[in-house]
Write a protein that holds these residues in place. Sequence first.
Motif, PDB file in Angstrom:
ATOM      1  N   ALA A   1       5.466   3.849   0.623  1.00 56.21           N
ATOM      2  CA  ALA A   1       4.810   2.562   0.430  1.00 56.21           C
ATOM      3  C   ALA A   1       5.501   1.463   1.221  1.00 56.21           C
ATOM      4  O   ALA A   1       6.721   1.499   1.421  1.00 56.21           O
ATOM      5  CB  ALA A   1       4.799   2.193  -1.050  1.00 56.21           C
TER       6      ALA A   1
ATOM      7  N   HIS B   1      -2.693   7.062  -5.029  1.00 55.96           N
ATOM      8  CA  HIS B   1      -2.378   5.939  -4.151  1.00 55.96           C
ATOM      9  C   HIS B   1      -2.797   4.630  -4.803  1.00 55.96           C
ATOM     10  O   HIS B   1      -3.484   4.619  -5.830  1.00 55.96           O
ATOM     11  CB  HIS B   1      -3.006   6.104  -2.763  1.00 55.96           C
ATOM     12  CG  HIS B   1      -4.475   6.362  -2.770  1.00 55.96           C
ATOM     13  ND1 HIS B   1      -5.008   7.616  -3.008  1.00 55.96           N
ATOM     14  CD2 HIS B   1      -5.541   5.544  -2.559  1.00 55.96           C
ATOM     15  CE1 HIS B   1      -6.325   7.550  -2.943  1.00 55.96           C
ATOM     16  NE2 HIS B   1      -6.678   6.296  -2.674  1.00 55.96           N
TER      17      HIS B   1
ATOM     18  N   TYR C   1      -4.086   8.103   3.179  1.00 59.43           N
ATOM     19  CA  TYR C   1      -3.744   8.671   1.875  1.00 59.43           C
ATOM     20  C   TYR C   1      -4.241  10.115   1.861  1.00 59.43           C
ATOM     21  O   TYR C   1      -5.457  10.358   1.849  1.00 59.43           O
ATOM     22  CB  TYR C   1      -4.411   7.895   0.742  1.00 59.43           C
ATOM     23  CG  TYR C   1      -4.234   6.390   0.815  1.00 59.43           C
ATOM     24  CD1 TYR C   1      -2.978   5.809   0.856  1.00 59.43           C
ATOM     25  CD2 TYR C   1      -5.350   5.556   0.831  1.00 59.43           C
ATOM     26  CE1 TYR C   1      -2.825   4.433   0.910  1.00 59.43           C
ATOM     27  CE2 TYR C   1      -5.212   4.180   0.878  1.00 59.43           C
ATOM     28  CZ  TYR C   1      -3.941   3.620   0.929  1.00 59.43           C
ATOM     29  OH  TYR C   1      -3.815   2.253   0.988  1.00 59.43           O
TER      30      TYR C   1
ATOM     31  N   SER D   1       0.843  -1.201   0.000  1.00 61.32           N
ATOM     32  CA  SER D   1       0.000   0.000   0.000  1.00 61.32           C
ATOM     33  C   SER D   1       0.874   1.245   0.000  1.00 61.32           C
ATOM     34  O   SER D   1       1.922   1.282   0.669  1.00 61.32           O
ATOM     35  CB  SER D   1      -0.885  -0.025   1.257  1.00 61.32           C
ATOM     36  OG  SER D   1      -1.570   1.197   1.426  1.00 61.32           O
ATOM     37  N   GLY D   2       0.465   2.265  -0.748  1.00 69.29           N
ATOM     38  CA  GLY D   2       1.264   3.485  -0.738  1.00 69.29           C
ATOM     39  C   GLY D   2       0.636   4.621  -1.509  1.00 69.29           C
ATOM     40  O   GLY D   2      -0.407   4.474  -2.143  1.00 69.29           O
ATOM     41  N   PHE D   3       1.292   5.777  -1.439  1.00 71.32           N
ATOM     42  CA  PHE D   3       0.875   6.958  -2.193  1.00 71.32           C
ATOM     43  C   PHE D   3       2.102   7.717  -2.664  1.00 71.32           C
ATOM     44  O   PHE D   3       3.230   7.483  -2.201  1.00 71.32           O
ATOM     45  CB  PHE D   3      -0.047   7.861  -1.360  1.00 71.32           C
ATOM     46  CG  PHE D   3       0.621   8.533  -0.186  1.00 71.32           C
ATOM     47  CD1 PHE D   3       1.238   9.778  -0.312  1.00 71.32           C
ATOM     48  CD2 PHE D   3       0.616   7.938   1.070  1.00 71.32           C
ATOM     49  CE1 PHE D   3       1.837  10.403   0.764  1.00 71.32           C
ATOM     50  CE2 PHE D   3       1.207   8.550   2.164  1.00 71.32           C
ATOM     51  CZ  PHE D   3       1.819   9.797   2.012  1.00 71.32           C
TER      52      PHE D   3
ATOM     53  N   GLN E   1      -2.892  -0.089  -4.175  1.00 67.98           N
ATOM     54  CA  GLN E   1      -2.853  -1.248  -3.286  1.00 67.98           C
ATOM     55  C   GLN E   1      -2.684  -2.514  -4.125  1.00 67.98           C
ATOM     56  O   GLN E   1      -3.178  -2.578  -5.250  1.00 67.98           O
ATOM     57  CB  GLN E   1      -4.149  -1.357  -2.463  1.00 67.98           C
ATOM     58  CG  GLN E   1      -4.392  -0.183  -1.535  1.00 67.98           C
ATOM     59  CD  GLN E   1      -5.856  -0.024  -1.171  1.00 67.98           C
ATOM     60  OE1 GLN E   1      -6.739  -0.524  -1.852  1.00 67.98           O
ATOM     61  NE2 GLN E   1      -6.121   0.689  -0.093  1.00 67.98           N
TER      62      GLN E   1
END
Length: 224
Positions: free
Chosen positions: A143, A160, A154, A132-134, A162
């Motif tokens: 992430a 973002h 986020y 998961s990240g942005f 996933q």
Amino acid sequence: MNPNFLTIWFLICLSLQCVTTLASDPDPVQDYCIPNPKFGSIKTISHLLTLPCKNSSEATTDDFIFSGMKLIGNFSDTGLALIPVNPTVFPGLNTLGMSFVRADLKVGGINPPHFHPRATEIAYVVQGSVYSGFVDSTNRVFARIIEQGEAMVYPRGLVHFQMNVGKKPATIFGSFNSQSPGLQKIPSAVFGSGIKEELLEKAFGLSPKQIGKMRRRFDPERSN
């Protein structure tokens, strides 16, 4: 469904209470506003649009309960199933500045890069392992893999994504500080919106054939 579902849902609700203190939507001017069906259903929700309320004496407990996230939704070709929850399906949310989503990911499934122009999101992993990240406005990526019981935020308007990197299906509950967060998927916005092909060719260094392939994939009207 995870056996600790009720506990998890309670924790999500607590997090939502924190989020809504800084809600991007206008503050409500009454306890609640259940849309009056005499004026029609909410077809399109804008962050500024609310329907006239029905008399508070006509409100029922059912207006403030939603059971539609018990089951998994329909999966897309990316291995993602979404159940968005806003005043369209849950009248009790109207004017309260919040909405939810249940996201299920098959093994290897992804939620492609996207952003919400009107809301910050908190994603809580109910089960599974999710990359998961942005990306911030300097193109820095934040992430990592988050596990069951962990959450990630986020910031509003930032791209973002996933991906289920575990060996079992993953389930995520997301909450937004807007009843209309908006959703813009990057691939669809670029290749499915009708931007002039010459510009896309120059921007991405792709051939007309490649641009055509991407457009057929992300523009539903062209794929038919």
